[in-house]
Structures are given as structure tokens and as C-alpha cells.
Design a protein around this motif. Structure first.
Motif, PDB file in Angstrom:
ATOM      1  N   GLY A 142      -7.440   0.570  -6.341  1.00 44.38           N
ATOM      2  CA  GLY A 142      -7.834   0.874  -4.976  1.00 44.38           C
ATOM      3  C   GLY A 142      -9.260   0.489  -4.653  1.00 44.38           C
ATOM      4  O   GLY A 142      -9.641   0.397  -3.476  1.00 44.38           O
ATOM      5  N   ASP A 143     -10.066   0.246  -5.667  1.00 49.73           N
ATOM      6  CA  ASP A 143     -11.473  -0.095  -5.457  1.00 49.73           C
ATOM      7  C   ASP A 143     -11.708  -1.606  -5.489  1.00 49.73           C
ATOM      8  O   ASP A 143     -12.845  -2.061  -5.390  1.00 49.73           O
ATOM      9  CB  ASP A 143     -12.330   0.583  -6.532  1.00 49.73           C
ATOM     10  N   LEU A 172      -2.783  -2.569  -2.086  1.00 50.64           N
ATOM     11  CA  LEU A 172      -2.479  -2.873  -0.689  1.00 50.64           C
ATOM     12  C   LEU A 172      -3.412  -2.110   0.245  1.00 50.64           C
ATOM     13  O   LEU A 172      -3.967  -2.684   1.202  1.00 50.64           O
ATOM     14  CB  LEU A 172      -1.023  -2.522  -0.388  1.00 50.64           C
ATOM     15  N   LEU A 173      -3.598  -0.823  -0.007  1.00 50.22           N
ATOM     16  CA  LEU A 173      -4.485  -0.017   0.839  1.00 50.22           C
ATOM     17  C   LEU A 173      -5.927  -0.484   0.723  1.00 50.22           C
ATOM     18  O   LEU A 173      -6.694  -0.361   1.680  1.00 50.22           O
ATOM     19  CB  LEU A 173      -4.369   1.461   0.454  1.00 50.22           C
ATOM     20  N   ALA A 200       5.677  -5.357  -6.923  1.00 45.74           N
ATOM     21  CA  ALA A 200       5.699  -6.721  -6.387  1.00 45.74           C
ATOM     22  C   ALA A 200       5.650  -6.725  -4.866  1.00 45.74           C
ATOM     23  O   ALA A 200       4.955  -7.547  -4.255  1.00 45.74           O
ATOM     24  CB  ALA A 200       6.955  -7.444  -6.879  1.00 45.74           C
ATOM     25  N   VAL A 201       6.376  -5.808  -4.231  1.00 40.41           N
ATOM     26  CA  VAL A 201       6.388  -5.744  -2.769  1.00 40.41           C
ATOM     27  C   VAL A 201       5.003  -5.380  -2.238  1.00 40.41           C
ATOM     28  O   VAL A 201       4.481  -6.034  -1.313  1.00 40.41           O
ATOM     29  CB  VAL A 201       7.437  -4.728  -2.279  1.00 40.41           C
ATOM     30  N   PHE A 202       4.388  -4.347  -2.793  1.00 38.54           N
ATOM     31  CA  PHE A 202       3.064  -3.928  -2.335  1.00 38.54           C
ATOM     32  C   PHE A 202       2.021  -5.031  -2.560  1.00 38.54           C
ATOM     33  O   PHE A 202       1.169  -5.279  -1.702  1.00 38.54           O
ATOM     34  CB  PHE A 202       2.638  -2.657  -3.047  1.00 38.54           C
ATOM     35  N   THR A 203       2.107  -5.688  -3.718  1.00 37.10           N
ATOM     36  CA  THR A 203       1.139  -6.748  -4.015  1.00 37.10           C
ATOM     37  C   THR A 203       1.329  -7.942  -3.084  1.00 37.10           C
ATOM     38  O   THR A 203       0.350  -8.524  -2.595  1.00 37.10           O
ATOM     39  CB  THR A 203       1.293  -7.196  -5.485  1.00 37.10           C
TER      40      THR A 203
END
Length: 293
Positions: A107-108, A205-206, A276-279
Motif C-alpha cells: 500500500g505504500d 490498487l488503492l 491478478a485482477v487488483f494488480t
């Protein structure tokens, strides 16, 4: 006599420019290693088995004979040997601490650079956006795996020195002799790493969507918590099978003499698909995003 400079390429780039040399894995890995958050995280995971050992020593030997299974049964058998001690350490960390660690490292990645105001300067170096994301993600996942390895190795060493290298005692009965017991422990560590790709992918992703690292980390952890809550709602029936945390404890199937791996296979598929979807969404969004930070 003046030195001649090479003419620019057709795309306007300097003749000596090479996108593959703008940001290397080794450079980013060393840079992240110098950060206090990385050092404190790895240090805490290395120290945790010692803290558990002190807790067992102070609390005394647990009463055996617990027929409930789960957390209590693993705690009762935590002092049975290196394998049981390591599995208990994984059990107490897999539902929150490791989730936070994976979310923090991933996340960072981009949000951290944006919050410091250095992201636009990296892109102006110029580092291609795809390469920036690839290197950042690769380093983040490397530290996630390193964190898992530190916890696993330290737990095996501390447990072996304190309680010996006896067979793995299953909560529901039976024993698994060494070195098969250690292989089972390593398989559990690998499974946890794959299952936590859901958290890593969402945090990544976030991190692309926000300039606040804590928002990216907190959002990924919140998803894990909400998914666990929904998984406990039996009224959802088969709909729970698509939850990202549905098979988070499937590794318990390895703790019987005859390993049960059906749910683990499903958990691996879920982890890889969600990750895989999020990436993919992160790469798609970042290549179209106006970077102003």
C-alpha cells in the motif's frame, strides 16, 4: 576540437537513454531497506517467536486434552516441538499481523511517493510508468515474502532450541514425523503467502488511487475484516465461496497425517485471481492517471 554528441532518437529520447536502467530492482530494494518502517517490521517478526516463547514460559505448560480444535488446540500443542511452535506462531499472526504487513509494503508503493511529492519527479527522470509500477510491486512482494520467511525461520529455530525437533502433533490426533513435519510447515507458510496476495493486490490498487498511504493500507485491511465477517454469515450459503478470505484457514488440512488439500487448491486459485485482477486494475488506472504529486 569539440566532442560530438550522439543525435537524439526518432522518439525524442537521448541516444544514451535506456528505460531498463532508470529504476532497478536492486536500487529500490536497498532504498526500502533503509526505511525505519521496513527495519522495524522485520525486527518485530524476528522478535515475535521469542515473545511467544516467553509467554509460554511465564504461563506454564498448557493443559492437554482440548478436543475443540482451532486456536485453543494449537495453543495446547504449541510446546510440542519446533513444528507445532511455528504453526502456532503462524496461526496468531495470519489473521491480522501478516495482513497488516502485506498491506503496508504494497500500500505504500505509489501512495508513499505521492505523499512525499516525489512521484512526479520519478516520472520526469524519466521512468516509464509501467516500469515504475513493476519495480515497486516486485520489491513490495519481495519484502512480503522476506517477512514471511523471517517469521517462519525464526519460529522453527526458536521452537527447535526450546522444545526440540519432535514430530508434528495434529490437533485432532496423530503425528507427522520429521522432516515431513518441517515440509508441512513450509507448505503452510507458502500457502499463507499466496492467500495474502488478495490483500497485497488490493493495497497496491488503492496505492494508485490515493495519495494517502494509510488509506491504502487501511482499505486493504478493512476488506479482509469485512470478508471474514461475511464468511461467518451462514445464510449466504454458497456465495461465501467467492469471498477472498473464504479459504484463509484451509492450511489446517495439512495438520493431519493424510493431508487434505482440496480447499488449499481453491484458496490458491482465489488468491491468484483476486491478486491478478487488483494488480491489472492498478496498472490500467496508473497509465491513465494525471500525476500531480
Amino acid at each position: 576540437m569539440t566532442a560530438q554528441t550522439a543525435p537524439p532518437r526518432a522518439n525524442g529520447a537521448a541516444a544514451t537513454y535506456s528505460a531498463g536502467r532508470t529504476l532497478t530492482f536492486a536500487t529500490e530494494f536497498r532504498r526500502q531497506l533503509t526505511r525505519r518502517r521496513t527495519q522495524w517490521t522485520l525486527g518485530l517478526l524476528a522478535l515475535l517467536p521469542l515473545l511467544l516463547l516467553v509467554a509460554f514460559k511465564v504461563g506454564g505448560e498448557a493443559e492437554e486434552g482440548n478436543d475443540g480444535g482451532g486456536f485453543d488446540a494449537m495453543a495446547d500443542l504449541g510446546t510440542a516441538g519446533a513444528a507445532n511452535f511455528t504453526l502456532f506462531a503462524m496461526l496468531v499472526t495470519s489473521n491480522f499481523l501478516l495482513v497488516v504487513v502485506f498491506a503496508m509494503f504494497c500500500g505504500d508503493t505509489i501512495a508513499g511517493e505521492a505523499s512525499w511529492g516525489s512521484l512526479r519527479y520519478l516520472l520526469a527522470t524519466p521512468v516509464p510508468r509501467g516500469r515504475l509500477l513493476s519495480v515497486k510491486l516486485a520489491v513490495a512482494l519481495a519484502y512480503c515474502l522476506l517477512s514471511m520467511a523471517v517469521l517462519t525461520v525464526m519460529s522453527i529455530v526458536v521452537g527447535g532450541i526450546a522444545y526440540g525437533w519432535g514430530p508434528l502433533r495434529a490437533p485432532l490426533g496423530g503425528e507427522i514425523a520429521s522432516p515431513e513435519a518441517i515440509y508441512r510447515v513450509l507448505a503452510v507458510a507458502g500457502y499463507l503467502a499466496v492467500s495474502l496476495l488478495v490483500v497485497a493486490g488490493l493495497a497496491f490498487l488503492l496505492s494508485v488511487l490515493t495519495d494517502a498511504p494509510l488509506g491504502a493500507v487501511g482499505g486493504a485491511v478493512l476488506l479482509f475484516i469485512v470478508s471474514n465477517i461475511l464468511d461467518a454469515v451462514t445464510a449466504l450459503g454458497d456465495l461465501r465461496d467467492i469471498l477472498p478470505t473464504r479459504y484463509s484457514t484451509a492450511w489446517l488440512g495439512l495438520l493431519s497425517p493424510s493431508a487434505q488439500t482440496d480447499d488449499m487448491v481453491r484458496g490458491i486459485v482465489v488468491g491468484l485471481v483476486y491478486g491478478a485482477v487488483f494488480t491489472s486494475l492498478a496498472f490500467w488506472r496508473f497509465t491513465r492517471k494525471d500525476v500531480t504529486s
